[in-house]
Design a protein around this motif. Sequence first.
Motif, PDB file in Angstrom:
ATOM      1  N   ALA A   1      -4.520  -0.246   0.173  1.00 10.06           N
ATOM      2  CA  ALA A   1      -4.831  -1.375   1.052  1.00 10.06           C
ATOM      3  C   ALA A   1      -5.946  -2.197   0.403  1.00 10.06           C
ATOM      4  CB  ALA A   1      -5.270  -0.868   2.422  1.00 10.06           C
ATOM      5  N   ALA A   2      -5.934  -3.503   0.676  1.00 12.22           N
ATOM      6  CA  ALA A   2      -6.938  -4.374   0.072  1.00 12.22           C
ATOM      7  C   ALA A   2      -8.344  -3.975   0.501  1.00 12.22           C
ATOM      8  CB  ALA A   2      -6.671  -5.825   0.463  1.00 12.22           C
ATOM      9  N   ASP A   3      -9.290  -4.004  -0.442  1.00 16.04           N
ATOM     10  CA  ASP A   3     -10.695  -3.811  -0.095  1.00 16.04           C
ATOM     11  C   ASP A   3     -11.142  -4.977   0.766  1.00 16.04           C
ATOM     12  OD1 ASP A   3     -10.559  -1.724  -1.817  1.00 16.04           O
ATOM     13  OD2 ASP A   3     -11.622  -2.719  -3.462  1.00 16.04           O
ATOM     14  N   ALA A   4     -11.900  -4.679   1.820  1.00 18.52           N
ATOM     15  CA  ALA A   4     -12.443  -5.761   2.633  1.00 18.52           C
ATOM     16  C   ALA A   4     -13.341  -6.626   1.754  1.00 18.52           C
ATOM     17  CB  ALA A   4     -13.247  -5.180   3.799  1.00 18.52           C
ATOM     18  N   GLY A   5     -13.125  -7.918   1.796  1.00 18.17           N
ATOM     19  CA  GLY A   5     -13.990  -8.838   1.050  1.00 18.17           C
ATOM     20  C   GLY A   5     -13.692  -8.897  -0.434  1.00 18.17           C
TER      21      GLY A   5
ATOM     22  N   SER B   1       0.843  -1.200   0.000  1.00 15.60           N
ATOM     23  CA  SER B   1       0.000   0.000   0.000  1.00 15.60           C
ATOM     24  C   SER B   1       0.879   1.253   0.000  1.00 15.60           C
ATOM     25  CB  SER B   1      -0.905  -0.035   1.241  1.00 15.60           C
ATOM     26  OG  SER B   1      -1.698   1.122   1.284  1.00 15.60           O
ATOM     27  N   GLY B   2       0.563   2.202  -0.872  1.00 17.75           N
ATOM     28  CA  GLY B   2       1.352   3.423  -0.992  1.00 17.75           C
ATOM     29  C   GLY B   2       2.342   3.396  -2.135  1.00 17.75           C
ATOM     30  N   ASP B   3       2.628   2.196  -2.670  1.00 22.20           N
ATOM     31  CA  ASP B   3       3.567   2.101  -3.795  1.00 22.20           C
ATOM     32  C   ASP B   3       3.002   2.794  -5.037  1.00 22.20           C
ATOM     33  OD1 ASP B   3       5.339   0.608  -2.279  1.00 22.20           O
ATOM     34  OD2 ASP B   3       4.999  -1.287  -3.322  1.00 22.20           O
ATOM     35  N   THR B   4       3.917   3.272  -5.840  1.00 19.80           N
ATOM     36  CA  THR B   4       3.581   3.871  -7.131  1.00 19.80           C
ATOM     37  C   THR B   4       3.517   2.778  -8.194  1.00 19.80           C
ATOM     38  OG1 THR B   4       4.749   5.876  -6.504  1.00 19.80           O
ATOM     39  CG2 THR B   4       4.421   5.507  -8.874  1.00 19.80           C
TER      40      THR B   4
ATOM     41  N   SER C   1      -0.206 -10.003  -4.098  1.00 13.69           N
ATOM     42  CA  SER C   1       0.298  -9.085  -3.067  1.00 13.69           C
ATOM     43  C   SER C   1      -0.733  -8.818  -1.985  1.00 13.69           C
ATOM     44  CB  SER C   1       0.711  -7.748  -3.715  1.00 13.69           C
ATOM     45  OG  SER C   1       1.751  -7.935  -4.654  1.00 13.69           O
ATOM     46  N   GLY C   2      -1.994  -9.200  -2.198  1.00 10.39           N
ATOM     47  CA  GLY C   2      -3.043  -8.925  -1.221  1.00 10.39           C
ATOM     48  C   GLY C   2      -3.329  -7.438  -1.082  1.00 10.39           C
ATOM     49  N   VAL C   3      -3.416  -6.759  -2.221  1.00 13.12           N
ATOM     50  CA  VAL C   3      -3.662  -5.304  -2.216  1.00 13.12           C
ATOM     51  C   VAL C   3      -4.733  -4.966  -3.247  1.00 13.12           C
ATOM     52  CG1 VAL C   3      -1.291  -4.742  -1.537  1.00 13.12           C
ATOM     53  CG2 VAL C   3      -1.878  -4.933  -3.981  1.00 13.12           C
TER      54      VAL C   3
END
Lengths: 346, 346
Positions: free
Chosen positions: A320-324, A163-166, A248-250
């Motif tokens: 960050a990954a969306d919940a669900g 999260s935050g990466d370009t 990556s889970g994002v």
Amino acid sequence: VEAGNSAGETIGSLGEFGLIRALAARMPAGPATSLGIGDDSAVVGTPSGSVVAAVDMVIEGRHFRREWSSGTDVGVKAAARSLADIAAMGAKPTALLVALAAPGSLPAAWALELADGLAQEASRAGAGIVGGDTASAQFVVLSVTALGDLAGVSPVLRSGARSGDTVAVAGTLGRSAAGLALLTAGIGPTAGASLTAGAADLGPLVEAHLRPAPPYEAGPEAARLGATAMIDVSDGLLADLRHVAHASGVTIGISSGCLASFADDSLEKAARTLSSRTPSGSSSPLPWILAGGEDHALVATFPPSAELPAHWRVIGEVQAADAGSPGNVTVDGRSWNSESGWEHFR
Amino acid sequence: VEAGNSAGETIGSLGEFGLIRALAARMPAGPATSLGIGDDSAVVGTPSGSVVAAVDMVIEGRHFRREWSSGTDVGVKAAARSLADIAAMGAKPTALLVALAAPGSLPAAWALELADGLAQEASRAGAGIVGGDTASAQFVVLSVTALGDLAGVSPVLRSGARSGDTVAVAGTLGRSAAGLALLTAGIGPTAGASLTAGAADLGPLVEAHLRPAPPYEAGPEAARLGATAMIDVSDGLLADLRHVAHASGVTIGISSGCLASFADDSLEKAARTLSSRTPSGSSSPLPWILAGGEDHALVATFPPSAELPAHWRVIGEVQAADAGSPGNVTVDGRSWNSESGWEHFR
């Protein structure tokens, strides 16, 4: 055997060993090669202590048509697909192994052009052609294995985006898909023929489809710049980013405004030309840029602090990954899916 | 997807990603693998600083028939062909990459058996399966790339045989050719069915054709024993020795008496059985031993001082090149050629 004086000759008349000799004579050895074509196996240097390896197939009727693609085109495309997988790890390509099945009636000149295309693209990537196999089949099947060396960097996986990466792209997007759409619409050219009058400026799009030109050097460069994840765009930007987002889970958020620089005049013209012929066609090149594969651009994620050269074009941000909904890819904050996606952008 | 409960399921109904997941779940990772299936490329350790690599194709209708070979058989054969090329350099196999093209109608169970066969043979050789590609085609095409590590030895080339060297074979000769002759004569079995009554003791020959078992460990062993040249017997002992003789600039002399130990009871019985059915058939197994390929035995040349373990069976000697006939291979001092050779031994 020279391409110029083999009119009427086929690979069947050359025979297996004649074919192999003729092909091998056109193959570059490559700087990392200790032992090339001619023994049971090849030996290729791996100074970093490991080898990066990928295989890819190209099949007549599925991935190319001989009426659209010359032998050289097919050789370039087959090599590029595998070499791009090496670059997408951050590695430097070193060698190709090529398995070729083809009908005995295949013109020898076409097979030699194929070798030239493989050689040309391998050389552009800095790789040699170190081994191969030939067999007889009813249509042309090429399987190309590419090897590479990491030259001191760690492999850049799909799973490292944070999260935050370009998010940034090196290479082109949408041009191969536009070229295929032009060919399919009969705007041509068929192999060797000219483009329809008035469409000459669309030629580079057709060439982009027939002979993709992945930005190989950008792969190791991304690794040195600290890339956290990388993939080559073979199925389409969004489809391939979805692999990265899942691994990556994002969530990956793309901004359509950032994609404008990929839509140059020729892509805009191609979209207008085709939409005027097919009422359901999009008049915007954006669907090609988002969903068109086979340009083999590299898309990577970088820490926000990374200073990217201009040929890495920023297109969005890792979130960050969306919940669900892990592994989501959004465009301007909206989810995109392959069914309705095209509608959103018409 | 389990082979046991997928009756009626095809690879088309599994879909590309379902097929890849099902295949990948059956693949061994391998001890040298840093990064296996699932990213753009694999990463495989090469402690010796170079990688040994070879590719080989297996095509339905050319190299196997689905009515004779199970999926497992084809997987074993495809893996063995490539792995034997690594062993023939004196290297230890580390990894396979597998490209598979097949019709959508292929039963899923057959594809899973194929994966099991690849996995089984890769494991027997100590290798993992680290990458692959799938595509659609009208018949089954498998392209297998094998990688290996030299583990501190120099590669054993075809070109190093010297006059006075001992020629020796590890593995079996003629059994695959005998098995193919039995299948062709209808003595069977077809896949899953039993052998004709009274021919049960010929079953191992058919198995040798369907599932070759190269002696992988003998490759690095030969290198440690000082082998000067080596090749795997894929086209036939004499044909493959001719490659060594040519590359080394020598004559290779084989003694038919030394080949007697390859003609066991089952080979003798197969030759008698087939010659009684086809008047032109040989009643001796010697033609199979000299000219039959696909057992993937290893044949190597060693300095006369080398002390060979018993599983390296001496079959002849390297001699100075015949004037005007470099690359000659003789049997009991006579030249042999593919046209008249069979006659000599009937």
